[in-house]
Scaffold this active site. Structure first.
Site, PDB file in Angstrom:
ATOM      1  N   HIS A 264      -5.190   0.499   7.136  1.00 20.27           N
ATOM      2  CA  HIS A 264      -4.340  -0.266   8.053  1.00 20.27           C
ATOM      3  C   HIS A 264      -3.601  -1.312   7.253  1.00 20.27           C
ATOM      4  O   HIS A 264      -4.150  -1.845   6.278  1.00 20.27           O
ATOM      5  CB  HIS A 264      -5.203  -0.930   9.138  1.00 20.27           C
ATOM      6  CG  HIS A 264      -4.416  -1.340  10.331  1.00 20.27           C
ATOM      7  ND1 HIS A 264      -3.729  -2.523  10.377  1.00 20.27           N
ATOM      8  CD2 HIS A 264      -4.178  -0.692  11.497  1.00 20.27           C
ATOM      9  CE1 HIS A 264      -3.107  -2.603  11.551  1.00 20.27           C
ATOM     10  NE2 HIS A 264      -3.356  -1.514  12.237  1.00 20.27           N
ATOM     11  N   ASP A 317      -7.051   4.969  15.638  1.00 23.83           N
ATOM     12  CA  ASP A 317      -6.681   6.372  15.884  1.00 23.83           C
ATOM     13  C   ASP A 317      -7.762   7.353  15.467  1.00 23.83           C
ATOM     14  O   ASP A 317      -7.692   8.535  15.811  1.00 23.83           O
ATOM     15  CB  ASP A 317      -5.389   6.712  15.143  1.00 23.83           C
ATOM     16  CG  ASP A 317      -4.177   6.178  15.874  1.00 23.83           C
ATOM     17  OD1 ASP A 317      -4.304   5.921  17.084  1.00 23.83           O
ATOM     18  OD2 ASP A 317      -3.130   6.008  15.244  1.00 23.83           O
TER      19      ASP A 317
HETATM   20  N1  CMC Z   1      -6.834   7.255   2.902  1.00 21.70           N
HETATM   21  C1  CMC Z   1      -7.037   7.049   1.590  1.00 21.70           C
HETATM   22  N2  CMC Z   1      -6.483   6.032   0.902  1.00 21.70           N
HETATM   23  C2  CMC Z   1      -5.725   5.178   1.591  1.00 21.70           C
HETATM   24  C3  CMC Z   1      -5.505   5.323   2.958  1.00 21.70           C
HETATM   25  C4  CMC Z   1      -6.099   6.403   3.607  1.00 21.70           C
HETATM   26  N3  CMC Z   1      -5.911   6.619   4.929  1.00 21.70           N
HETATM   27  N4  CMC Z   1      -4.707   4.330   3.389  1.00 21.70           N
HETATM   28  C5  CMC Z   1      -4.434   3.578   2.314  1.00 21.70           C
HETATM   29  N5  CMC Z   1      -5.037   4.090   1.227  1.00 21.70           N
HETATM   30  C6  CMC Z   1      -4.957   3.564  -0.127  1.00 21.70           C
HETATM   31  C7  CMC Z   1      -3.598   3.884  -0.723  1.00 21.70           C
HETATM   32  O1  CMC Z   1      -3.613   5.142  -1.405  1.00 21.70           O
HETATM   33  C8  CMC Z   1      -3.369   2.721  -1.645  1.00 21.70           C
HETATM   34  O2  CMC Z   1      -4.080   2.956  -2.832  1.00 21.70           O
HETATM   35  P1  CMC Z   1      -3.400   2.601  -4.250  1.00 21.70           P
HETATM   36  O3  CMC Z   1      -3.204   1.099  -4.192  1.00 21.70           O
HETATM   37  O4  CMC Z   1      -4.415   3.072  -5.232  1.00 21.70           O
HETATM   38  O5  CMC Z   1      -2.121   3.355  -4.276  1.00 21.70           O
HETATM   39  C9  CMC Z   1      -4.047   1.560  -0.940  1.00 21.70           C
HETATM   40  O6  CMC Z   1      -5.020   2.144  -0.062  1.00 21.70           O
HETATM   41  C10 CMC Z   1      -3.075   0.726  -0.123  1.00 21.70           C
HETATM   42  O7  CMC Z   1      -2.415   1.600   0.755  1.00 21.70           O
HETATM   43  P2  CMC Z   1      -0.963   1.382   1.291  1.00 21.70           P
HETATM   44  O8  CMC Z   1      -0.363   2.714   1.641  1.00 21.70           O
HETATM   45  O9  CMC Z   1      -0.197   0.485   0.383  1.00 21.70           O
HETATM   46  O10 CMC Z   1      -1.244   0.605   2.604  1.00 21.70           O
HETATM   47  P3  CMC Z   1      -0.205   0.380   3.736  1.00 21.70           P
HETATM   48  O11 CMC Z   1      -0.543  -0.903   4.343  1.00 21.70           O
HETATM   49  O12 CMC Z   1       1.179   0.535   3.250  1.00 21.70           O
HETATM   50  O13 CMC Z   1      -0.503   1.616   4.705  1.00 21.70           O
HETATM   51  C11 CMC Z   1      -1.174   2.945   6.475  1.00 21.70           C
HETATM   52  C12 CMC Z   1      -1.143   1.532   5.885  1.00 21.70           C
HETATM   53  C13 CMC Z   1      -1.725   2.869   7.911  1.00 21.70           C
HETATM   54  C14 CMC Z   1       0.224   3.536   6.514  1.00 21.70           C
HETATM   55  C15 CMC Z   1      -2.073   3.838   5.589  1.00 21.70           C
HETATM   56  O14 CMC Z   1      -3.353   3.292   5.536  1.00 21.70           O
HETATM   57  C16 CMC Z   1      -2.136   5.277   6.079  1.00 21.70           C
HETATM   58  O15 CMC Z   1      -1.243   6.081   5.783  1.00 21.70           O
HETATM   59  N6  CMC Z   1      -3.202   5.634   6.882  1.00 21.70           N
HETATM   60  C17 CMC Z   1      -3.283   6.966   7.444  1.00 21.70           C
HETATM   61  C18 CMC Z   1      -2.446   7.045   8.692  1.00 21.70           C
HETATM   62  C19 CMC Z   1      -3.061   6.316   9.856  1.00 21.70           C
HETATM   63  O16 CMC Z   1      -4.243   6.445  10.124  1.00 21.70           O
HETATM   64  N7  CMC Z   1      -2.233   5.543  10.598  1.00 21.70           N
HETATM   65  C20 CMC Z   1      -2.652   4.826  11.791  1.00 21.70           C
HETATM   66  C21 CMC Z   1      -2.593   3.339  11.598  1.00 21.70           C
HETATM   67  S1  CMC Z   1      -3.489   2.457  12.894  1.00 21.70           S
HETATM   68  C22 CMC Z   1      -2.619   2.752  14.307  1.00 21.70           C
HETATM   69  C23 CMC Z   1      -1.369   1.955  14.360  1.00 21.70           C
HETATM   70  O17 CMC Z   1      -1.425   0.739  14.602  1.00 21.70           O
HETATM   71  O18 CMC Z   1      -0.294   2.552  14.212  1.00 21.70           O
END
Ligand code: CMC
Length: 380
Positions: A264, A317
């Site tokens: 998140h 989710d």
């Molecule tokens: N699985 C594995 N690794 C993850 C995940 C995940 N679901 N989410 C983040 N990471 C890792 C990511 O690879 C990164 O690692 P590194 O720094 O080594 O590259 C680190 O954590 C930071 O991730 P980020 O992508 O910079 O984080 P963000 O804040 O930009 O992304 C997110 C947040 C929700 C887009 C992402 O966690 C994700 O794609 N999750 C899966 C999709 C999901 O479940 N979305 C629903 C969100 S909750 C409902 C809502 O409010 O919409």
């Protein structure tokens, strides 16, 4: 954040940037805490209802007995769609429900009696109407695409129960209705998430509520936001057995793909909303004789345990999709159900934006070519 020449700091994705103040939603991402107007999400999930929570969000305080009856009556009175909206739904019945919802919310702006009125009062009234109409659109589309007639609303049912009734043509059990009610309440508001921010950007230009909510629905449809619940269910089906979870996670991470339902932008602890959905999946999957769904999800949580120290935990989710699945709801309706819950949150964000409206217009730092002369086409 990354430093740039000339002292310019770039905040990609606006990570960690505060762009306004809000009295509505408090999130402590490290502690995993969420409160709506001071009330813990856990207390609301245990004791409140979607209608009462929507009233709290829109009007600032929990309603008394007369207040909630008045709010319910306003929702009931708004449970109708113009004939033209059904025609639009029929004409694109093949599309993803989120495309249908986005199109229908946009079209509703042309029929709302106060469509262009951007006063606080009219916007709030429109928000209540949309809260009643959005579930009707989702249910009508599902019936139409399955060759059935839209099911009329039942005035004696609450918001969540009526949605399930319109979707399936029969009143849900008390338990199923309560689980959907809690799900909608948990999704009702969440600060400056991507769809609410999209709504505020549109409101910042002084466009109306229907325009803002059309943008919000569009933003919610992506898998990084609302689309995750749909993908979690697919993941659970793909994993198929708890014993496969560790290998699944390993393979995904080798390809540097995210595991759906984890991570998140704000939470570094478990998303507090997930707890209530987890309880629902556990109970429902055992009651329905399909405990493997809960076991698969738990095996995925175990496989993801090493990521917890990087702040990656389950989000709302992760469990929601399986709850919908066990209730016999099509996977592509999972995001629209999120949207049904979020209408009060989007509306309150728009109201806050309107209170002291300002155009939202950040900057991008230019990194393209230096000034150069135009070259006519025959000399390129
Ligand atoms: N699985 C594995 N690794 C993850 C995940 C995940 N679901 N989410 C983040 N990471 C890792 C990511 O690879 C990164 O690692 P590194 O720094 O080594 O590259 C680190 O954590 C930071 O991730 P980020 O992508 O910079 O984080 P963000 O804040 O930009 O992304 C997110 C947040 C929700 C887009 C992402 O966690 C994700 O794609 N999750 C899966 C999709 C999901 O479940 N979305 C629903 C969100 S909750 C409902 C809502 O409010 O919409």
């Amino acid at each position: 954040m990354s430093g740039e020449k000339g002292g310019i700091e770039i905040h990609r994705g606006l990570k960690g940037v505060y762009f306004d103040r809000s009295p509505t939603c408090f999130i402590d991402g490290r502690a995993g805490e969420l409160r709506y107007r001071g009330y813990s999400i856990h207390d609301l999930a245990r004791h409140s209802t979607f209608e009462e929570t929507a009233c709290l969000l829109l009007e600032g305080e929990l309603p008394d007995a007369a207040g909630i009856e008045n709010f319910r009556a306003r929702l009931r009175a708004a449970r109708e769609l113009p004939g033209a909206i059904y025609d639009i739904i029929r004409s694109i019945a093949h599309a993803h429900p989120m495309e249908v919802l986005r199109t229908a919310v946009s079209a509703l702006g042309a029929f709302d009696p106060e469509g262009a009125d951007n006063s606080r009062e009219a916007t709030c009234r429109k928000g209540v109407r949309l809260a009643a109409q959005v579930p009707m659109i989702v249910a009508a589309h599902d019936n139409i695409r399955k060759g059935r007639k839209p099911v009329p609303a039942r005035p004696d049912l609450g918001h969540a129960a009526n949605f399930l009734h319109m979707l399936k043509g029969e009143a849900p059990s008390e338990d199923a209705a309560r689980l959907m009610d809690v799900d909608m309440l948990l999704h009702a508001e969440h600060g400056s998430n991507a769809s609410s921010f999209a709504a505020r950007v549109v409101t910042g230009t002084e466009a109306n509520l229907h325009a803002s909510l059309t943008a919000a629905v569009a933003a919610l449809s992506g898998p990084a936001h609302g689309g995750a619940a749909e993908n979690v269910m697919r993941m659970a089906q793909e994993v198929a057995e708890p014993a496969n979870a560790a290998a699944y996670v390993k393979a995904k991470r080798r390809r540097r793909e995210p595991i759906m339902g984890f991570g998140h932008r704000v939470y570094r602890a478990e998303d507090p909303r997930a707890r209530h959905m987890r309880e629902g999946v556990e109970r429902l999957s055992r009651e329905m004789g399909q405990p493997h769904w809960f076991d698969i999800l738990q095996a995925l949580v175990d496989a993801m345990a090493p990521y917890a120290r990087h702040g990656i935990h389950v989000n709302v989710d992760f469990y929601a999709g399986v709850v919908y699945y066990l209730n016999g709801i099509s996977e592509d309706l999972f995001v629209p159900i999120f949207a049904i819950g979020r209408v009060p949150g989007w509306t309150v964000q728009v109201l806050e934006q309107l209170d002291q409206n300002i155009l939202i217009r950040p900057l991008t730092h230019y990194t393209g070519p230096a000034p150069r002369d135009y070259v006519p086409i025959d000399r390129r």
